[in-house]
Design a protein around this motif. Structure first.
Motif, short mmCIF file in Angstrom:
data_model
loop_
_atom_site.label_atom_id
_atom_site.label_comp_id
_atom_site.label_asym_id
_atom_site.label_seq_id
_atom_site.Cartn_x
_atom_site.Cartn_y
_atom_site.Cartn_z
N THR A 458 35.82 25.59 25.24
CA THR A 458 35.56 25.74 26.67
C THR A 458 36.85 25.60 27.47
O THR A 458 37.05 26.30 28.48
CB THR A 458 34.52 24.72 27.13
OG1 THR A 458 34.87 23.42 26.62
CG2 THR A 458 33.14 25.09 26.64
N THR A 461 38.82 28.77 27.18
CA THR A 461 38.25 29.79 28.07
C THR A 461 38.67 29.54 29.52
O THR A 461 39.03 30.48 30.24
CB THR A 461 36.72 29.79 27.96
OG1 THR A 461 36.36 30.01 26.59
CG2 THR A 461 36.11 30.88 28.81
N PHE A 482 41.02 33.92 25.55
CA PHE A 482 39.64 34.31 25.25
C PHE A 482 39.50 34.65 23.76
O PHE A 482 38.48 34.30 23.13
CB PHE A 482 39.23 35.52 26.09
CG PHE A 482 39.22 35.26 27.58
CD1 PHE A 482 38.90 34.00 28.08
CD2 PHE A 482 39.52 36.28 28.48
CE1 PHE A 482 38.88 33.75 29.44
CE2 PHE A 482 39.51 36.05 29.85
CZ PHE A 482 39.19 34.78 30.33
N ALA A 485 39.39 31.45 21.66
CA ALA A 485 38.08 30.80 21.79
C ALA A 485 37.01 31.57 21.02
O ALA A 485 36.14 30.97 20.37
CB ALA A 485 37.70 30.67 23.26
N TYR A 490 33.17 30.65 19.91
CA TYR A 490 32.55 30.37 21.20
C TYR A 490 31.88 31.64 21.72
O TYR A 490 32.57 32.62 22.04
CB TYR A 490 33.60 29.88 22.19
CG TYR A 490 33.06 29.43 23.52
CD1 TYR A 490 31.86 28.72 23.61
CD2 TYR A 490 33.76 29.68 24.70
CE1 TYR A 490 31.37 28.30 24.84
CE2 TYR A 490 33.28 29.24 25.93
CZ TYR A 490 32.09 28.56 25.99
OH TYR A 490 31.60 28.13 27.20
N ALA A 493 33.07 33.40 24.97
CA ALA A 493 34.40 34.01 24.87
C ALA A 493 34.32 35.40 24.26
O ALA A 493 35.13 36.28 24.56
CB ALA A 493 35.33 33.12 24.04
#
Length: 825
Positions: A458, A461, A482, A485, A490, A493
């Motif tokens: 997180t 991101t 991004f 992640a 994630y 992402a």
């Protein structure tokens, strides 16, 4: 046969014959003769020669291999016998007091007696055993004993070390190598390097390899481990070396090859080795078609490790019994967790129990008890517990109102220990001003940045989003964050990464629709809501994949079930226009109302349009109200529709001038049709300005607005706001005529028939004119009637001419009415 009976038989055999023990004490005493050696040791305690036996039996750690496979009854006899023998021998050799103390804590759980361990270690101190005091303090620091608090024990160790105590130096080095003082450890332990006692030399190598681990010097660490094994037979160095090999292993075969070494270390009493064997065997199990028999070996090793006080092994057992479908035994798993909580004060078990209470899984949901457990853990300075307290206070637990300021203080407290999740939460609060202060992105960035270094997805991101907000946005950096992640799994992402790939925001040279599709697909597979919607959009538009309307609808429905407002809206439009499924006005209104009720401004506009036009049931006042709401939220389409409503006077309100205001507001938002141009052309809401009308038509035409293209053609044809240019006019008319614009069809036919700006083509001219006439374009009908009357482009036919004159008259054409002597309807 019970071990006690076997022992009695062996004792009788020893007493009935002159027996001289013959065993090579330079080698490890194997389990099959260990009991014989112990019996001989017990019956010759006062002989000076038994010192070597004592070392072989206990100092070399061979007692564990002799008892690890015993059942509990035999083990109880075994440990009681050892303790009794050692207590007798300690009066002869004081070093045995220390061993006796260890035999009360380094034993099976049911046999642990911490008070007696402390008693015997203190006797060793009184008898002058030099490592007794440092060991006693070290065990109190570790929590093996509980006579002195950790910090006091550490302080006393440091004092002893400063006074030249080599064992204290070794133990304090074991502690400091994991603190910010680790750089000092190298110089401190050099006094151990040439120690005469092998114990001290083992400590030297074991600490030194950790020092090089902290220095991130793997080559030197491996060198020290090999040297420690060769010179001191350090079993701990062997364990660490095997662990490094495990971390480097790239296949299950390589991992399996490490098990024999771990097993030998396990038989020396290293319970961490048993845990590693269990983890390797668990890792090798397939997720498909598991049966309980598959788990027998890993469970055996974990149980053995737990029996000998490896509480992590107990925790892993508890988790297997709770969360593994094949092994699930909730009562057993909870019982283990509760034992680890109450008897061992084990933090991981306490956290797990708190989470179970909070979730209401396996036990009734009890937020109050969960919070109490986290609070107790917070008092122990457990950062994770502080963060979870913040989570609960933020969400409002046990019926309480959320308290964002108090939650923030808990996040801050947890962040002091560099807990990545807490660092992210502090950053989040600062960025969005959740704690009641002004949002401060600059203050948030350091927290996100630090959490990102620990691969907190997180935070990674958020760092990407922050890169987009720089004074000079760095989209390449944003994409890198991004991507990192997303690579860490994630889901959100994956959505952001897909958006970048589709639109090439990071400027690689070209959009990558196939890669974007794959990213959305990965996120959707993890149930990321945004990715599900974007994947539907890909299937709709053939972005990185083939158009698949069935798949599109399925994904829209998945997202709509989770109240994704754009999916709800798109699904409504699909029902309205019959795209991908059958037209259904009621379904269209049902879905669009859900999206509008969730506050999606565009959906409010569509719902307003439905009421205005009567898709299901007309309600003009409500439609206008909804359109105004959407307009206030800067929905350009709502402004344009309101502009059309007043400009074209749908309900004879004669408030034409209002159209200009709505069109102007829409244009400021980047929305432009032919409406603003018409206001300037006809002087509606503003003084007529043909030149401006022409410019606005031109701008709207460049954006592909069909009506504006047609009106641009008219300007060029009639010289409205510009010079007459019928050739240019024709190019505008033909473009939208081919798209079905009836008015343009008329002008195309007219120009072809009369050769205006284009070579005369009577045949094509008549065809285009006929298209407009068939669509009830009055001028086209009147022109077509004249063609039949005069035989221009068609055979002369007075009957057809009269028919077209009459149709033109019916549609209000003045000349046609005069000619047919009809009145305007």
């Amino acid at each position: 046969m019970k071990l006690s009976e076997e022992y009695s038989i062996k004792v009788a055999a020893l007493q009935s014959a002159e027996h001289q023990l013959t065993v090579d004490l330079s080698k490890r005493i194997t389990p099959d003769i260990w009991l014989d050696v112990l019996i001989y040791f017990e019956h010759n305690l006062e002989q000076s020669s038994v010192a070597a036996l004592y070392d072989a039996l206990f100092e070399k750690g061979t007692d564990f291999a002799a008892n690890v496979y015993l059942n509990n009854e035999d083990y109880t006899f075994f440990i009681d016998k050892i303790r009794a023998i050692l207590e007798r021998y300690a009066t002869i050799n004081p070093q045995a007091w220390v061993e006796l103390g260890l035999q009360h804590v380094l034993c099976r759980r049911h046999a642990v007696e911490k008070e007696k361990a402390s008693l015997y270690l203190n006797r060793g101190m009184e008898a002058g055993v030099k490592w007794a005091r440092p060991l006693y303090l070290y065990y109190n620091y570790l929590g093996v004993l509980a006579d002195i608090d950790r910090e006091t024990a550490k302080a006393e160790l440091e004092t002893l070390a400063l006074g030249g105590d080599l064992y204290a130096t070794a133990y304090i080095a074991h502690i400091d190598v994991w603190t910010d003082k680790f750089k000092e450890v190298f110089d401190r332990i050099q006094v151990l390097r040439h120690a005469q006692e092998k114990k001290l030399l083992r400590h030297y190598y074991e600490v030194l390899q950790f020092y090089y681990a902290r220095k991130d010097n793997k080559a030197k660490r491996l060198e020290i481990l090999e040297e420690g094994i060769a010179l001191t037979d350090s079993r701990y160095c062997r364990f660490v070396l095997n662990d490094i090999k495990r971390a480097d292993a790239t296949s299950s075969v390589e991992l399996e090859r490490l098990i024999p070494e771990y097993h030998e270390l396990f038989e020396y009493g290293m319970m961490d080795a048993a845990v590693q064997i269990a983890l390797i065997k668990l890792q090798g199990l397939s997720n498909d078609n598991q049966v309980k028999e598959d788990f027998e070996q890993p469970l055996w090793y974990l149980q053995k490790a737990y029996d000998y006080n490896n509480i992590y092994a107990g925790y892993r057992l508890a988790c297997l019994y709770l969360y593994n479908d094949t092994l699930q035994d909730i009562e057993r798993g909870l019982s283990l967790l509760q034992l680890l909580d109450q008897q061992d004060d084990y933090v991981e078990a306490q956290v797990e129990l708190a989470e179970i209470l909070l979730e209401g899984r396996f036990l009734p949901r009890d937020e109050k008890s969960a919070f109490q457990k986290f609070s107790a853990l917070a008092l122990k300075n457990i950062a994770y517990a502080k963060m979870r307290m913040g989570n609960m206070i933020e969400s409002g637990y046990n019926g309480m109102d959320p308290d964002y300021k108090v939650a923030f203080t808990h996040y801050q407290d947890a962040a002091k220990d560099k807990l990545p999740q807490a660092l992210y939460q502090v950053g989040r609060y600062l960025k969005y001003g959740i704690h009641g202060e002004e949002p401060d992105l600059a203050a948030a960035i350091p927290y996100f940045e630090e959490a990102a270094t620990s691969n907190n997805v997180t935070a990674l991101t958020e760092m990407g989003l922050a890169a987009e907000l720089k004074a000079e946005p760095d989209y390449k950096l944003a994409f890198d964050y991004f991507s990192r992640a997303a690579d860490l799994g994630y889901p959100y992402a994956y959505y952001l990464k897909g958006i970048y790939l589709e639109n090439d925001y990071h400027q690689t040279g070209a959009p990558q629709p196939t890669a974007a599709f794959a990213s959305f697909e990965a996120g959707a597979g993890m149930q990321d809501l945004n990715s599900i919607y974007e994947l539907a959009r890909c299937y709709r538009g053939g972005i990185g994949t083939e158009i698949n309307l069935d798949r599109m609808i399925d994904l829209y429905q998945q997202a709509a079930e989770r109240n994704h407002v754009q999916a709800l809206t798109d699904l409504a439009l699909c029902y309205e226009y019959g795209y991908g499924l059958s037209k259904d006005a009621f379904k269209a209104q049902e879905y669009i109302k859900k999206a509008a009720d969730l506050g999606f401004p565009y959906a409010t506009y569509v719902l307003g349009r439905y009421y205005l036009t009567g898709l299901v049931k007309q309600d003009v006042p409500l439609g206008l109200q909804l359109l105004e709401e959407a307009a206030q939220k800067k929905v350009g389409e709502a402004l344009l529709l309101l502009g059309d409503y007043f400009f074209f006077d749908y309900d004879q309100r004669e408030e034409y001038d209002k159209g200009f205001d709505y069109y102007t507001r829409a244009e400021k938002l980047g929305y432009l049709t032919d409406g603003l141009g018409m206001c300037y052309e006809f002087g509606i809401g503003i003084e007529a300005q043909p030149a401006k009308a022409f410019e606005y038509y031109k701008q709207a035409a460049e954006r592909g607005n069909q009506e504006a293209i047609y009106r641009l053609g008219r300007c060029l044809y009639f010289g409205i706001g510009t010079e007459i240019d019928k050739t240019a006019a024709y190019s505008q008319f033909i473009e939208v005529a081919q798209q079905g614009n009836i008015y343009a069809c008329y002008f195309v036919g007219l120009q072809l028939l009369d050769g205006e700006g284009v070579p005369t083509d009577l045949h094509d001219g008549i065809e285009w004119l006929m298209k407009a006439a068939d669509a009830d374009h009055a001028d086209a009908q009147y022109k077509l009637a004249n063609c039949y009357l005069m035989g221009d482009g068609v055979e002369e036919n007075e009957t057809l001419a009269l028919e077209w004159f009459e149709r033109a008259a019916d549609n209000g054409h003045e000349e046609a009415i005069r000619l047919t002597k009809k009145t305007r309807k």
